[in-house]
Write an enzyme that holds these catalytic residues in place. Sequence first.
Site, PDB file in Angstrom:
ATOM      1  N   ARG A  76      10.011  46.808  57.648  1.00 49.42           N
ATOM      2  CA  ARG A  76      11.337  47.179  57.169  1.00 49.42           C
ATOM      3  C   ARG A  76      11.186  48.167  56.016  1.00 49.42           C
ATOM      4  O   ARG A  76      10.142  48.244  55.375  1.00 49.42           O
ATOM      5  CB  ARG A  76      12.116  45.953  56.706  1.00 49.42           C
ATOM      6  CG  ARG A  76      12.398  44.929  57.798  1.00 49.42           C
ATOM      7  CD  ARG A  76      13.200  43.759  57.245  1.00 49.42           C
ATOM      8  NE  ARG A  76      13.508  42.780  58.273  1.00 49.42           N
ATOM      9  CZ  ARG A  76      12.751  41.732  58.572  1.00 49.42           C
ATOM     10  NH1 ARG A  76      11.618  41.525  57.897  1.00 49.42           N
ATOM     11  NH2 ARG A  76      13.106  40.886  59.509  1.00 49.42           N
TER      12      ARG A  76
ATOM     13  N   LYS B 280      11.863  39.558  54.809  1.00 51.18           N
ATOM     14  CA  LYS B 280      13.152  38.889  54.777  1.00 51.18           C
ATOM     15  C   LYS B 280      12.963  37.375  54.784  1.00 51.18           C
ATOM     16  O   LYS B 280      12.130  36.846  55.510  1.00 51.18           O
ATOM     17  CB  LYS B 280      13.958  39.311  56.019  1.00 51.18           C
ATOM     18  CG  LYS B 280      15.454  39.278  55.848  1.00 51.18           C
ATOM     19  CD  LYS B 280      16.103  39.937  57.055  1.00 51.18           C
ATOM     20  CE  LYS B 280      17.612  39.992  56.886  1.00 51.18           C
ATOM     21  NZ  LYS B 280      18.243  40.631  58.052  1.00 51.18           N
TER      22      LYS B 280
ATOM     23  N   HIS C 121      14.711  52.811  60.036  1.00 53.94           N
ATOM     24  CA  HIS C 121      14.788  51.655  60.923  1.00 53.94           C
ATOM     25  C   HIS C 121      14.496  52.038  62.369  1.00 53.94           C
ATOM     26  O   HIS C 121      14.054  51.198  63.159  1.00 53.94           O
ATOM     27  CB  HIS C 121      16.164  50.991  60.822  1.00 53.94           C
ATOM     28  CG  HIS C 121      16.126  49.513  61.049  1.00 53.94           C
ATOM     29  ND1 HIS C 121      15.561  48.630  60.155  1.00 53.94           N
ATOM     30  CD2 HIS C 121      16.546  48.755  62.090  1.00 53.94           C
ATOM     31  CE1 HIS C 121      15.659  47.395  60.619  1.00 53.94           C
ATOM     32  NE2 HIS C 121      16.239  47.448  61.796  1.00 53.94           N
TER      33      HIS C 121
ATOM     34  N   ARG D 142      10.981  51.477  63.042  1.00 55.39           N
ATOM     35  CA  ARG D 142      10.734  50.048  63.316  1.00 55.39           C
ATOM     36  C   ARG D 142      11.052  49.736  64.768  1.00 55.39           C
ATOM     37  O   ARG D 142      10.298  49.032  65.453  1.00 55.39           O
ATOM     38  CB  ARG D 142      11.590  49.215  62.368  1.00 55.39           C
ATOM     39  CG  ARG D 142      11.512  47.709  62.550  1.00 55.39           C
ATOM     40  CD  ARG D 142      12.266  47.049  61.394  1.00 55.39           C
ATOM     41  NE  ARG D 142      12.569  45.651  61.651  1.00 55.39           N
ATOM     42  CZ  ARG D 142      11.733  44.633  61.420  1.00 55.39           C
ATOM     43  NH1 ARG D 142      10.524  44.888  60.942  1.00 55.39           N
ATOM     44  NH2 ARG D 142      12.090  43.395  61.657  1.00 55.39           N
TER      45      ARG D 142
ATOM     46  N   HIS E  77      10.953  38.634  62.641  1.00 51.21           N
ATOM     47  CA  HIS E  77      12.287  38.188  63.003  1.00 51.21           C
ATOM     48  C   HIS E  77      12.400  36.667  62.866  1.00 51.21           C
ATOM     49  O   HIS E  77      11.435  35.935  63.107  1.00 51.21           O
ATOM     50  CB  HIS E  77      12.628  38.585  64.449  1.00 51.21           C
ATOM     51  CG  HIS E  77      12.968  40.027  64.587  1.00 51.21           C
ATOM     52  ND1 HIS E  77      12.946  40.687  65.796  1.00 51.21           N
ATOM     53  CD2 HIS E  77      13.352  40.951  63.671  1.00 51.21           C
ATOM     54  CE1 HIS E  77      13.301  41.945  65.626  1.00 51.21           C
ATOM     55  NE2 HIS E  77      13.545  42.125  64.350  1.00 51.21           N
TER      56      HIS E  77
ATOM     57  N   TYR F   4      15.931  45.052  72.308  1.00 53.60           N
ATOM     58  CA  TYR F   4      14.919  45.974  72.816  1.00 53.60           C
ATOM     59  C   TYR F   4      14.843  45.916  74.342  1.00 53.60           C
ATOM     60  O   TYR F   4      14.572  46.918  75.002  1.00 53.60           O
ATOM     61  CB  TYR F   4      13.563  45.665  72.192  1.00 53.60           C
ATOM     62  CG  TYR F   4      13.604  45.742  70.685  1.00 53.60           C
ATOM     63  CD1 TYR F   4      13.944  46.926  70.050  1.00 53.60           C
ATOM     64  CD2 TYR F   4      13.341  44.623  69.898  1.00 53.60           C
ATOM     65  CE1 TYR F   4      14.010  47.008  68.666  1.00 53.60           C
ATOM     66  CE2 TYR F   4      13.402  44.691  68.511  1.00 53.60           C
ATOM     67  CZ  TYR F   4      13.745  45.884  67.914  1.00 53.60           C
ATOM     68  OH  TYR F   4      13.814  45.956  66.543  1.00 53.60           O
TER      69      TYR F   4
END
Length: 333
Positions: A162, A187, A259, A262, A285, A294
């Site tokens: 990120r 995160k 992003h 990513r 994630h 995706y």
Amino acid sequence: MTSTPSLAILLERFFTQRLMQQRQASPHTISSYRDTFRLLLVFTQQRLRKPPSRLALTDIDAPLIVAFLAEMEQSRGIAPRSRNLRLTAIRSFFQYAAFEAPAQSAQIQRVLAIPGKRYTRAVVSFLTRPEVDALLATPDQRTWSGRRDHALLMVAVQTGLRLSELTGLKRQDVMVDTGAHVRCTGKGRKERCTPLTKQTRAVLKNWLNEPQRAHTEMLFPNARGNRLSGDGVRYVLAKHIVTASKTCPSLLRKKVTPHVLRHTMAMELLQAGVDRAVIALWLGHESVETTQVYLDANLALKEEILAKMRSPNGTNSGRYKPPDSLLAFLNGL
């Protein structure tokens, strides 16, 4: 019967006690919530003609919050997703206020009942391998900034970090010996290690040998030796995209953000046949379901499925291909 604390007291306790002490929220969460309430208090002051320090909890009711969210969309042009993030911060505060001010439970429940706005989820954008190669070839590696940009873009594309994780990397977070990897705290305060390819390892090894700017520990500092900001990374990327588009015109049709790099890593893993659970682990994630976007964007996978299908008459039902190159050109207009 205890009186209801003022809005100022409740808001201060919410940030210092609930977010910082009890939940130990990340600096990103705190700054996001802070910005939301700063905007809300300014809006309320203009609407009610009362300074924020004199506002009561009862002044911030559901109709006012709905008007505030609408104003954000109309005057600032924020997207529904950003609008929902503002609402999430407000809901979090009112959930806290429900325990501190039970006498206002009816008002609080009306605020908590404000629904999030639904929005169209666009297919994720990503770069193809030729586009990635054109981008990585753009930085002028005869200069310090060019070598930094090349290393930064290489790490971004190969690791899928990120933006905040990328700019927060320090020199000690990189291992370029046996088992080369980068370590970051992402995160949800989850720490993870991402392995490096031989090419990325070589680029980083050379970059770590560069003289440090202002003795900084940041892996990718700005020209003054400080941490490179998110806007700085966006500027660097936009600059090199413009140059790379001269040799790879397809980049002009894409809005390339940090992003997107990513997403590019995630799509390369998916197209290589990597399981979704592994991709979620790689990207940090919280849930495997997050990687569903995706699959939705993977046109090559859908074409493989189409090629395996058969029409009712028993013939292969592959994707339509024009019989002539000129027809292909006209059909593509």
